[in-house]
Structure formats: structure tokens, C-alpha cells
Design an enzyme around this catalytic site. Structure first.
Site: not given
Ligand SMILES: [Zn+2]
Length: 185
Positions: A143-146
């Protein structure tokens, strides 16, 4: 155990074990893990904490702001006080899978996060970035996270090197409240 970035971290809780280190550090992970534990599933296994978080209250999930396509929450395992993560609601793994709208909102939430952290915690600088894939250090690669990590002039010291742990002097709940209160409505 491993944090979101896959970095090994020590579960040492007591500062009594460290010579010449005052006892004023508060790094109380356990209460905040309740947000994940109460769902009955562990983040290390099949459940995706970034999919679960938006289904909880802001306080429980340590969410500071919710956008249309993405939201902002405190990292449970901060490198620094106020370490934020910006996630799309959709369960996508990599940046190139994000839609134009998601990319735009992740960008604008990142800008707002910087402004709020500068206002609330007087950060001197920031590390911003995404680890794409487990090989690149993403702990929750699916799950993409910045990351938005505030930095202060004197925030790095011997402690992480010697003790294999990091002092984060404020409780996550307090930090969340401050950032959420400073977030433009
Ligand atoms: Zn997810």
C-alpha cells in the site's frame, strides 16, 4: 520486529538500561498499537493497516487529515516527532499505479503537511519520499505511502546508533491532536 520501512527496531522500552541517558523519554508504542490490534488482525500479516486506518476514528488511527483520494496519518514508528504518512485510500502498491487525482492530492497533502509541521513544530527541514517495493525498504510494500519526516538542526544524536532505538519525546496522541488542530479546514 520491523517498522513500516522494514527497518529492524529494538523493543527496548526502558531508558534505565542506557548509561547517562535521562529518564524523560516517552516512547509508548503499545497503547497506539491498539488501533491495529482492536481490529483483531496484525499489520504484519494479511491485513493492510493503511486500508484499516480510514475505517477507524481519527484519534484511534492517528489520522490528522482526510482528503477525497488520500489521507494523512502519523507513523506508528516515527523517525521523528510528527513523522507523517500520506496514503491513497485505494490499495495500490506503487506510485505509477496511482491515478492522476491521487498523485495530485498526495502532492497537495504533502505540501500542507510541511506547512502545518513548520507552523506547529517549527521544523527546520524535511525528508520526503516513498520506498517502492520491499527491496527498496518499504515495510508495507503493498500500500503506497509517502513519508514526510520533519527534521530539526539537532535531532540526530548518538542515541539511535548506540542504543538501536530512537527517542521520540512526545506521545503520538498529543502530536496528532496538535497537527490535526493546525490543519487547514
Ligand atoms: Zn491497503
Amino acid at each position: 520486529m520491523r517498522d513500516y520501512d522494514g527497518t529492524e527496531y529494538s523493543e527496548v522500552e526502558s531508558s534505565h538500561d542506557f548509561a547517562a541517558v535521562p529518564d524523560s523519554f516517552q516512547r509508548l508504542w503499545t497503547p497506539h498499537r491498539l488501533a491495529y490490534i482492536e481490529t483483531g488482525q496484525q499489520p504484519e500479516t494479511e491485513a493492510c493497516p493503511f486500508c484499516i486506518a480510514p475505517t477507524l476514528s481519527d484519534e484511534k488511527a492517528l489520522i490528522v487529515a482526510r482528503g477525497v483520494h488520500a489521507y494523512v496519518l502519523l507513523n506508528l514508528y516515527p523517525y521523528n516527532s510528527g513523522h507523517l504518512l500520506i496514503c491513497p485510500y485505494r490499495h495500490v502498491a506503487t506510485y505509477d499505479e496511482a491515478t492522476v487525482e491521487e498523485v495530485a492530492e498526495i502532492g497537495s497533502l504533502t505540501q500542507t503537511a510541511m506547512r502545518v509541521l513548520t507552523e506547529v513544530s517549527h521544523a527546520h527541514g524535511y525528508n520526503i519520499g516513498m520506498n517502492q517495493g520491499r527491496i527498496a525498504g518499504a515495510g508495507i510494500a503493498e500500500h503506497l505511502h509517502q513519508h514526510v519526516v520533519p527534521r530539526w538542526a539537532l535531532d540526530s544524536n548518538f542515541f539511535p546508533i548506540i542504543a538501536g532505538t530512537k527517542a521520540v519525546p512526545r506521545l503520538l496522541g498529543e502530536v496528532r491532536d496538535d497537527i490535526a488542530a493546525g490543519w487547514p479546514k
